[in-house]
Write an enzyme that holds these catalytic residues in place. Structure first.
Site, PDB file in Angstrom:
ATOM      1  N   HIS A   1       0.789  -1.230   0.000  1.00  0.00           N
ATOM      2  CA  HIS A   1       0.000   0.000   0.000  1.00  0.00           C
ATOM      3  C   HIS A   1       0.825   1.286   0.000  1.00  0.00           C
ATOM      4  O   HIS A   1       0.273   2.374  -0.073  1.00  0.00           O
ATOM      5  CB  HIS A   1      -0.938   0.026   1.204  1.00  0.00           C
ATOM      6  CG  HIS A   1      -0.225   0.331   2.493  1.00  0.00           C
ATOM      7  ND1 HIS A   1       0.538  -0.586   3.159  1.00  0.00           N
ATOM      8  CD2 HIS A   1      -0.130   1.475   3.205  1.00  0.00           C
ATOM      9  CE1 HIS A   1       1.055  -0.029   4.231  1.00  0.00           C
ATOM     10  NE2 HIS A   1       0.667   1.227   4.295  1.00  0.00           N
TER      11      HIS A   1
HETATM   12  C1  UD1 Z   1      -2.326   5.360   6.012  1.00  0.00           C
HETATM   13  C2  UD1 Z   1      -1.017   5.835   6.651  1.00  0.00           C
HETATM   14  C3  UD1 Z   1       0.049   4.759   6.526  1.00  0.00           C
HETATM   15  C4  UD1 Z   1      -0.445   3.419   7.061  1.00  0.00           C
HETATM   16  C5  UD1 Z   1      -1.725   3.072   6.325  1.00  0.00           C
HETATM   17  C6  UD1 Z   1      -2.305   1.737   6.746  1.00  0.00           C
HETATM   18  C7  UD1 Z   1      -0.574   8.250   6.503  1.00  0.00           C
HETATM   19  C8  UD1 Z   1       0.270   9.268   5.859  1.00  0.00           C
HETATM   20  N1  UD1 Z   1      -0.500   7.018   5.989  1.00  0.00           N
HETATM   21  O1  UD1 Z   1      -2.100   5.239   4.616  1.00  0.00           O
HETATM   22  O2  UD1 Z   1       1.181   5.148   7.263  1.00  0.00           O
HETATM   23  O3  UD1 Z   1       0.524   2.440   6.848  1.00  0.00           O
HETATM   24  O4  UD1 Z   1      -2.686   4.113   6.588  1.00  0.00           O
HETATM   25  O5  UD1 Z   1      -3.448   1.474   6.025  1.00  0.00           O
HETATM   26  O6  UD1 Z   1      -1.258   8.551   7.450  1.00  0.00           O
HETATM   27  N2  UD1 Z   1      -9.682   4.453   2.248  1.00  0.00           N
HETATM   28  C9  UD1 Z   1     -10.806   3.687   2.295  1.00  0.00           C
HETATM   29  N3  UD1 Z   1     -11.308   3.373   3.522  1.00  0.00           N
HETATM   30  C10 UD1 Z   1     -10.760   3.800   4.674  1.00  0.00           C
HETATM   31  C11 UD1 Z   1      -9.610   4.603   4.612  1.00  0.00           C
HETATM   32  C12 UD1 Z   1      -9.060   4.915   3.391  1.00  0.00           C
HETATM   33  O7  UD1 Z   1     -11.342   3.282   1.263  1.00  0.00           O
HETATM   34  O8  UD1 Z   1     -11.289   3.467   5.750  1.00  0.00           O
HETATM   35  C13 UD1 Z   1      -9.070   4.778   0.936  1.00  0.00           C
HETATM   36  C14 UD1 Z   1      -9.395   6.170   0.465  1.00  0.00           C
HETATM   37  O9  UD1 Z   1      -9.682   6.095  -0.872  1.00  0.00           O
HETATM   38  C15 UD1 Z   1      -8.111   6.934   0.687  1.00  0.00           C
HETATM   39  C16 UD1 Z   1      -7.040   5.852   0.567  1.00  0.00           C
HETATM   40  O10 UD1 Z   1      -7.669   4.672   1.040  1.00  0.00           O
HETATM   41  O11 UD1 Z   1      -7.946   7.961  -0.222  1.00  0.00           O
HETATM   42  C17 UD1 Z   1      -5.806   6.137   1.381  1.00  0.00           C
HETATM   43  O12 UD1 Z   1      -6.154   6.390   2.773  1.00  0.00           O
HETATM   44  P1  UD1 Z   1      -5.225   7.357   3.660  1.00  0.00           P
HETATM   45  O13 UD1 Z   1      -5.735   7.414   5.043  1.00  0.00           O
HETATM   46  O14 UD1 Z   1      -5.046   8.667   2.950  1.00  0.00           O
HETATM   47  O15 UD1 Z   1      -3.796   6.674   3.633  1.00  0.00           O
HETATM   48  P2  UD1 Z   1      -3.312   5.142   3.602  1.00  0.00           P
HETATM   49  O16 UD1 Z   1      -2.744   4.894   2.254  1.00  0.00           O
HETATM   50  O17 UD1 Z   1      -4.367   4.213   4.094  1.00  0.00           O
END
Ligand code: UD1
Length: 358
Positions: free
Chosen positions: A200
């Site tokens: 990821h």
């Molecule tokens: C975040 C953390 C990362 C951690 C990871 C674990 C930061 C900078 N990054 O990254 O360190 O390893 O979480 O998962 O804080 N989304 C969903 N459902 C959710 C949450 C997110 O569908 O419940 C999707 C959304 O489209 C979003 C994307 O995942 O845009 C990324 O989510 P985000 O919280 O921005 O960062 P992660 O890549 O999950």
């Protein structure tokens, strides 16, 4: 304070200990950075963590939007609740946002999992770690490298406490219960006859070239061993955006599934032949479980998992990933030992220190 998936298993044991301590009254705040059932709710059930006392519903957005949203909403809560201490874990955007707000309100911050450094500022987490550590009054570290890094950055030694690894508290506390999970049969995989994949990191999944190169490795490996790939929402989104979904679906021996809850995932790790990952936490968990781990990154902020554990950095080039995977499939596995103080008692040490100091 919690926000995203890797925070939940770190905070759960600390929160339980605080609830059981006569001296402390914890308020559990969830920013809602992760909000789906599979990214958030299932972890509360699996870890038997009570519903958060406060839920902010921040959701997704750019780094600035997400961080700013957490800051704005957390500030209101901190002004209302006036806590004596704010405890943050890990390195996600919610961690940094809460630390900044607390520090400016003169509320001391405790950072659990402090001092880890990849020395790669292209990782958003590295920025979050450095800034959170600068602001924290109590820095709880998981491994020796953390102390060296913090001292080099001018943090005074009285603020640094080697306590071990709270993520391992959760792992050791739930390993037995996880054995009851029927996830292997549900996903139709046999013990030790599959490798578990997670992916990821933006540096791996946000460009078609890097994803493609990693998929080249998967194509070769699945010829010899089944791959089980619970796919992170970010990676799924990128797969569709780059038109790579059909390529992964063509791999006959690769099982793609939704993200998996804590207990099911623990069982899957524990019974896998090896793991292929770019996660930070899985490098640590596999070390404790004694499962070989190939990390698809060029650096790690958790060097102890390489020096002492089962972890090998293989980068993101398909050739090396394939080579190292084939070695494991041929029975040449790296063995390791469990790092100091990764003994299930880190949360106890943390809560004792906090109770003493407050
Ligand atoms: C975040 C953390 C990362 C951690 C990871 C674990 C930061 C900078 N990054 O990254 O360190 O390893 O979480 O998962 O804080 N989304 C969903 N459902 C959710 C949450 C997110 O569908 O419940 C999707 C959304 O489209 C979003 C994307 O995942 O845009 C990324 O989510 P985000 O919280 O921005 O960062 P992660 O890549 O999950």
């Amino acid at each position: 304070m919690i926000g995203a998936r890797p925070n939940f298993m770190k905070m759960a044991p600390i929160h339980t200990r605080m609830l059981n301590s006569a001296a402390l009254q914890p308020i559990l705040l969830h920013t809602g950075q992760h909000y789906d059932n599979i990214m958030s709710k299932v972890f509360f059930e699996d870890l038997q963590m009570p519903e958060p006392d406060i839920y902010l519903g921040v959701g997704s957005g750019s780094h600035a939007q997400q961080t700013a949203q957490v800051m704005t909403k957390v500030e209101v809560i901190m002004l209302e609740e006036k806590p004596d201490l704010v405890v943050v874990v890990g390195d996600v955007n919610s961690t940094l946002a809460a630390a900044v707000v607390a520090a400016k309100l003169w509320i001391p911050v405790a950072h659990v999992e402090a001092g880890l450094r990849s020395f790669d500022r292209e990782m958003p987490e590295e920025i979050n770690r450095i800034l959170t550590d600068t602001l924290a009054e109590f820095l709880f570290i998981t491994e020796k490298s953390g102390e060296q890094n913090l001292l080099k950055e001018g943090i005074s030694p009285e603020r640094i406490f080697m306590v071990g690894n709270v993520m391992i508290d959760s792992l050791l506390g739930h390993r037995k219960k996880a054995q009851d999970s029927d996830i292997l049969s549900r996903l139709n995989v046999d013990e030790k006859h599959y490798a578990l994949v997670t992916l990821h990191r933006p540096s791996n999944v946000d460009t078609p070239e890097s994803l493609s190169d990693i998929f080249r490795a998967f194509e070769a490996i699945q010829g010899k061993m089944k791959l089980l790939f619970p796919i992170h929402p970010r990676t799924r989104k990128m797969l569709d955006a780059f038109g790579l979904r059909s390529r992964i679906e063509r791999m006959k021996n690769l099982v793609l599934c939704d993200p998996i809850g804590y207990l099911d995932f623990l069982k899957l790790m524990d019974h896998s032949a090896f793991v292929l990952t770019d996660s930070g936490g899985i490098q640590e968990e596999s070390t404790v479980l004694g499962i070989p781990c190939l990390t698809l990154r060029n650096n790690t902020e958790r060097p102890i998992t390489i020096e002492q554990g089962t972890n090998i950095l293989v980068g993101t080039n398909s050739k090396r990933i394939i080579e190292e995977s084939f070695k494991i499939i041929d029975g040449k596995c790296k063995t390791g030992s469990i790092p100091p103080l990764w003994d299930g008692k880190a949360s106890e040490r943390i809560v004792n220190i906090i109770s003493d100091k407050l």
